[in-house]
Enzyme design. Sequence first.
Site: not given
Length: 286
Positions: A176, A234
């Site tokens: 990611r 995050c």
Amino acid sequence: METLMTVAELKKRLDSGERTVLLDVRWALGDPHGREHYRQAHLPGAVFVDLPTELAGPEEPARGRHPLPPTEQFELSARSWGVRNGDTVVGYDDSGNMAAARLWWMLRNAGFSSVRLLDGGLAAWQAAGLEVESGEAAPEPGDVDLSDGDMPALGAAEAAGWSRTGVLLDARAGERYRGEIEPVDPRAGHIPGAVSAPTADNLAEDGRFLPAAVLRKRFAELGVTEELPTAVYCGSGVTAAHEIAALEIAGFPAALYPGSFSEWCNNPRNEVVTGAAPGGDGSAAG
């Protein structure tokens, strides 16, 4: 200030009758059935905490997928779990404390310092041969008083320039960060200048945190020092709290970017880069 509690320490507390509130934060991205998992098996007396509704406000593109709830709302939730002033709270989950760390950070941020994470979570408790129970606990309401601002935090404007004078860690999975996949947010990649530091690498195979010396070496290799300010983000501010717990165990303080990448990438003015390097591979994400 202690971050973790071992199964043996918790068992000793419970056996001695010391006031302890157990909170089960069963949640994982893509799995909305945390309460059902809790009802099947949880630590005796543990109260279920619903992360999306009790540890977050409604999703807003401008604030991210899991924005922090108002202090008053969080206080009401904590009282509904039976938390009183002077209690010790122990949070856990079944995913290496990836979700429970959000509770830990929020309580610490709210001025409630006596909160620990059960190292290894439910799996460690069961591996020790200790009993679990099913159903749902119904605690007596608590009276805890909570505040705000006891843990360092930053917004998008600070995140934008953080890497110029400090270390900005991206706690998401490497794919990611690199922009190879993005399952939930509108753009793939990372904040320019951020260093990839997947949260999963804080844990041993059994779901316990790695020893402090090992974690300290890990973060030092990522550029973290006692002199440089460190911040973490995050996807939505959940697993970044786990990274902050790991940093604390290692002896490094760190700030949380609560809105995280889900807030950042929803603002078209914010640059998103792809690739394995902090500055990206030279191409901006769409």
